[in-house]
Design an enzyme around this catalytic site. Sequence first.
Site, mmCIF file in Angstrom:
data_model
loop_
_atom_site.group_PDB
_atom_site.id
_atom_site.type_symbol
_atom_site.label_atom_id
_atom_site.label_comp_id
_atom_site.label_asym_id
_atom_site.label_seq_id
_atom_site.Cartn_x
_atom_site.Cartn_y
_atom_site.Cartn_z
ATOM 1 N N GLY A 399 21.634 -43.492 -2.310
ATOM 2 C CA GLY A 399 22.449 -43.173 -1.624
ATOM 3 C C GLY A 399 22.572 -44.323 -0.654
ATOM 4 N N PRO A 400 23.485 -44.376 0.539
ATOM 5 C CA PRO A 400 23.055 -45.299 1.991
ATOM 6 C C PRO A 400 21.810 -45.776 2.409
ATOM 7 C CG PRO A 400 24.172 -43.554 2.191
ATOM 8 C CD PRO A 400 23.831 -42.810 0.945
ATOM 9 N N PRO A 401 21.457 -47.292 2.798
ATOM 10 C CA PRO A 401 20.275 -46.563 4.176
ATOM 11 C C PRO A 401 20.476 -45.691 4.622
ATOM 12 C CG PRO A 401 21.419 -48.962 3.550
ATOM 13 C CD PRO A 401 23.128 -47.995 3.468
ATOM 14 N N GLY A 402 18.887 -45.681 5.092
ATOM 15 C CA GLY A 402 17.875 -44.769 5.747
ATOM 16 C C GLY A 402 18.107 -43.394 5.638
ATOM 17 N N VAL A 403 18.054 -43.281 3.923
ATOM 18 C CA VAL A 403 18.413 -41.506 3.980
ATOM 19 C C VAL A 403 17.217 -41.030 3.478
ATOM 20 C CG1 VAL A 403 20.421 -41.544 3.523
ATOM 21 C CG2 VAL A 403 19.146 -41.925 2.033
ATOM 22 N N GLY A 404 15.929 -42.084 3.519
ATOM 23 C CA GLY A 404 14.139 -42.046 2.847
ATOM 24 C C GLY A 404 14.560 -42.034 1.326
ATOM 25 N N THR A 406 12.540 -44.536 -0.235
ATOM 26 C CA THR A 406 11.603 -45.678 -0.097
ATOM 27 C C THR A 406 10.850 -44.396 0.137
ATOM 28 O OG1 THR A 406 12.606 -47.842 0.327
ATOM 29 C CG2 THR A 406 10.193 -46.915 -0.032
ATOM 30 N N SER A 723 41.335 -44.274 -4.335
ATOM 31 C CA SER A 723 41.043 -42.889 -3.296
ATOM 32 C C SER A 723 42.558 -42.907 -2.336
ATOM 33 C CB SER A 723 40.233 -42.381 -2.678
ATOM 34 O OG SER A 723 39.789 -43.490 -1.806
ATOM 35 N N LYS A 766 32.349 -38.411 1.854
ATOM 36 C CA LYS A 766 33.952 -38.513 2.150
ATOM 37 C C LYS A 766 33.762 -37.361 3.538
ATOM 38 C CE LYS A 766 36.056 -41.098 -0.950
ATOM 39 N NZ LYS A 766 37.473 -41.281 -2.131
#
Length: 827
Positions: A399-404, A406, A723, A766
């Site tokens: 997932g992208p950074p900052g989604v929790g 770790t 895409s 998206k």
Amino acid sequence: MSNDAHRAESLLAEGVAEESDQTQNEAQEIVSLLTLNNVVLYPLVATPLRVHQPRAVRLVEDAVVNRKMIGAVTTRTNTEEPSADEIHRVGTLLTIVRHFKFTDGSYNLLVQGGERFRIVEILSETPYLTARVALLPETWETSLEVEALQRSLKDAFQRIAELRGDMPEELVAMVLSSEEPRQLTYAIATYTRMSVESAQHLLEMEESGAAKMRYLLQVLSREIELLELGRRIQAEAQSGIERMQREHFLREQLRTIQRELGEGEQSEINELREKILAAGMNPEAEREALRELDRLAQMPPVAPEYSVIRTYLDWMVALPWQTVTEDNLDIAHARRVLDEDHYGLKDVKERILEFLAVRKRRRELAEAKQDQQAQQDEQNPEPAPLRREREGVILCFIGPPGVGKTSLGASIARAMGRRFIRMSVGGVHDEAEIRGFRRTYIGAMPGRIIQSIRRVGSRNPVFMIDEVDKLSADYRGDPASALLEVLDPEQNFAFHDHYLDVPFDLSQTMFICTANTLETIPGPLRDRMEVLHLSGYTEREKLAIAQGYLVPRQIKENGLQPSEVCFDDEAILKLIREYTREAGVRNLEREIGSICRKLVMRYQEGRIAFPVCVTPALVRELLGKARYYDEVTERTDTPGVATGLSWTPFGGEIIFVEATQMPGNKSFVLTGQLGDVMKESAQAALSYVRSHAKALGIDPRVFEKSDLHVHVPAGAQPKDGPSAGVTIATALASLLSGRRVRPDVAMTGEITLRGSVLPVGGVKEKVLATHRAGIKTVILPRRNEPDLEDLPEDVRQSLNFVLVDRVQQVLDAALMPLERKARRRRR
């Protein structure tokens, strides 16, 4: 310069003009001046000198031949041949008692100090300095004070001689034998360390003899303090050295005694042997440790390999070979912990709970079979083959950074009651970082896996390996391949670290990996992991996370109380929409923290009073102008611009495809740092539009006399993927037909030359990007319809999805009708 001019300048520079009336009555003589560096000579004292400067040698030779006295003055600057302005004005007359000339032309002199003098006028500077001087005779009174000072000076000088230790006894006796106060004062000053300024000041003092003696006594007192301090420091250092030497000597004696008694190293060996046998190692590791211990017992402690083997054995006995923590398999407790730490993430939480449920079921079955196995052991003495239990799961959060990602690993450890250890492998390019260094290298040590296991002190922790997508490989090896043995449940029960060189069981360790993208993870490594996607949060989820987690944490970290600051929901939504357009919540937390810090600063300055409720207006006041705005409507207000959707390692993003035409000869230009796949999609889109020009209301002749240019902004960021095919085709059709693209429409899909729309990946990311940007209609390939089930319910309800199979369906849904003015121009 004339003598008169030189005399005037000298009198002005040294202040002698004011004393000219006095010096007229004083006895004056013409003497040659011997300049000395860092040396002050006193009356009545015999002093050895060494002269070697050409000017000084010439002066000495003339004085010896003519048997005349010379004057000694000290220079202000450390120069060999100073000028008249670089010497002090008070000096001492000298008589050369003995002289000896060396082969190099220099002289050794023994000079006797005479009276003091003051320079009245410099007469000549060549071949050496010559001056008219006024004698300064001294008269020393006799009193009880002078006698007391004389005794104090002798005592102080004797104390200095004792502290220094390098002063000849004969010299000390000679100085102390002097009974005349003037001679005693100058003799002590000659053989005492003092600065040139202090020595010159003593010579120039015009006060009584008692004043000079008091000044010298102050200098001696300070010198005694310095010498005593130095003696004390040296004694402490010497004491430390002697103590170390004594301890070393005693240790050697103790070793000798223990060796005679059969103790010493043997007791240390026995202690290590007990630790090895009690560590619970597997048979192979235990044999290796005992073999190395036997080598250590036969090796002298001074041998270079002794410390290497000892360090190896320390590592072996420190590892948790059998130390495990008891799992908490209460499903309700685990669900409660996960919900407390994280909002949303339903699929991830369900998978973790499934793991706990299966593990609990396996334990129940094992306990049920325990009695049956005991009965079989009594009936059949042959031992049953051992069955190895393993975790059987390697989770990978993508997932992208900052989604929790770790923090989710820490929550899993807390829910299970296990210890938690984290290791980041981002940028690791040395295989030895994973498997360790062989003991043949100096400074060798185990790899980071074994180091982390030793640090956590348990064989079954929750082990989080961050940034597995950022591993690199070079001539030092491939760390990703080294991780295969760590993360493969069929291999990690016998993980071999190069330093230990024995198997270590990692099968009970729960490994969790994190990454931003799946594509850069090597295939064999990816095949060993169960991938769970964390796509990002919706606006409603971000609001709940902010109010439930981020705001309380930032209030606490910035020294505030919950009753002092609150955040209005509309203020949080303003932060989400206008200041932090991202997939995760990391920047949202930064902005909330920034607001808290600004409130604290205003409170400390007395500009506000608590409690404070943060409103949208206060957000604008504290953070300034918005960073994001509704740019879709602004960009699509002219034909030739379409809004597309793209996937990035940091979440979904909207992109704009711009097309324009100009007179030319059928060239087609692509810009925006596009990859090869995206360039092929653009060529396919152009071919489709040209082949269906009449159906799209486009004059086919426009392609013969025009150049077409397609640009994707943000050219500094690489872009690639198939895409964007339908987006480029829509932009070209909009440009050439004059029909604008609807501002509330975004699209994605791969295009074929025959006009088919093929499915693409990253649909959830998206669509979430579309929702963040405020777009209401999304055009998707029909075959991506199952992916809509992964979307949150509120997102599905707020968006209008148009599912298409053909490019023409895309154009019908995306293009607006031709405006009236455009129709007239076409006619």
